[in-house]
Enzyme design. Structure first.
Site, mmCIF file in Angstrom:
data_model
loop_
_atom_site.group_PDB
_atom_site.id
_atom_site.type_symbol
_atom_site.label_atom_id
_atom_site.label_comp_id
_atom_site.label_asym_id
_atom_site.label_seq_id
_atom_site.Cartn_x
_atom_site.Cartn_y
_atom_site.Cartn_z
ATOM 1 N N GLU A 90 0.732 -1.331 -0.016
ATOM 2 C CA GLU A 90 0.179 0.035 -0.152
ATOM 3 C C GLU A 90 0.920 1.222 -0.088
ATOM 4 O OE1 GLU A 90 -3.345 2.246 -0.095
ATOM 5 O OE2 GLU A 90 -3.126 0.287 -0.704
ATOM 6 N N GLY A 104 14.951 1.601 0.753
ATOM 7 C CA GLY A 104 13.606 1.211 0.122
ATOM 8 C C GLY A 104 13.768 -0.152 -0.318
ATOM 9 N N ASN A 131 5.980 9.920 -10.587
ATOM 10 C CA ASN A 131 7.232 9.557 -9.702
ATOM 11 C C ASN A 131 8.235 8.903 -10.285
ATOM 12 O OD1 ASN A 131 8.603 9.125 -7.110
ATOM 13 N ND2 ASN A 131 6.573 8.139 -6.228
ATOM 14 N N TYR A 138 12.110 0.704 -8.821
ATOM 15 C CA TYR A 138 11.166 -0.371 -9.074
ATOM 16 C C TYR A 138 11.741 -1.069 -10.084
ATOM 17 C CZ TYR A 138 8.074 1.769 -5.758
ATOM 18 O OH TYR A 138 7.686 2.360 -4.886
#
Length: 170
Positions: A90, A104, A131, A138
């Site tokens: 989330e 992260g 972003n 990612y």
């Protein structure tokens, strides 16, 4: 020398720090007034009698004190296609002053390890189109955007109106 860091599951004593991180994330995402949840709501969701949400925290050792520097908040999903559960991330947020320490990635790695250990087949999340720093992280870990999917939402008066047209099944 890089500071010492660690990732662990959150405990009740972390609620205020996690709440602060959520509020910083809202500012970062250009929605500073959007957070309605209170620390009590968060405490109930994470540690109440029927918790359905989990949180990891990333900490940095500052002097003699471990300081919460980031969080990953998740919950379990289910895929009818795989016939298995998955994990939905989330929120993932690391305080700006602690970025670049690998927190992260460490949070994502810990969440992935937990998902695999639980037999989950997917780890999924959403990211804002603008972003690009997050998207770079990612991409670096091998994640891929699902460009053919669009996230939809029903909330507020529209949710209430649709609910009023139905009834809770017995």
């Amino acid at each position: 020398m890089a500071p010492r860091t660690r990732v662990r599951w959150a405990g009740p004593a972390d609620v205020e720090a996690i709440d602060g991180l959520i509020r910083q994330l809202a500012v970062y995402e250009r929605e500073p007034d959007a957070v309605e949840a209170t620390p009590d709501d968060l405490r109930a969701a994470l540690f109440g009698p029927d918790p359905r949400v989990r949180a990891l925290v990333a900490e940095v050792l500052e002097g003699e004190t471990w300081v919460v520097a980031g969080t990953a908040i998740s919950f379990t999903t289910y895929s009818t296609w795989t016939g298995r559960h998955g994990t939905w991330l989330e929120d993932l947020f690391v305080r700006p002053q602690h970025r670049g320490l690998g927190l992260g990635r460490a949070l994502l790695s810990a969440l992935a390890a937990d998902a695999v250990a639980a037999g989950h087949r997917r780890l999924e999340w959403s990211v804002l189109d603008w972003n690009t720093p997050a998207q770079a992280v990612y991409t670096a870990i091998g994640a891929q955007p699902l460009e053919e999917w669009t996230r939809w939402r029903l909330a507020g008066p529209e949710l209430e109106a649709l609910a009023a047209s139905g009834s809770v099944p017995s």
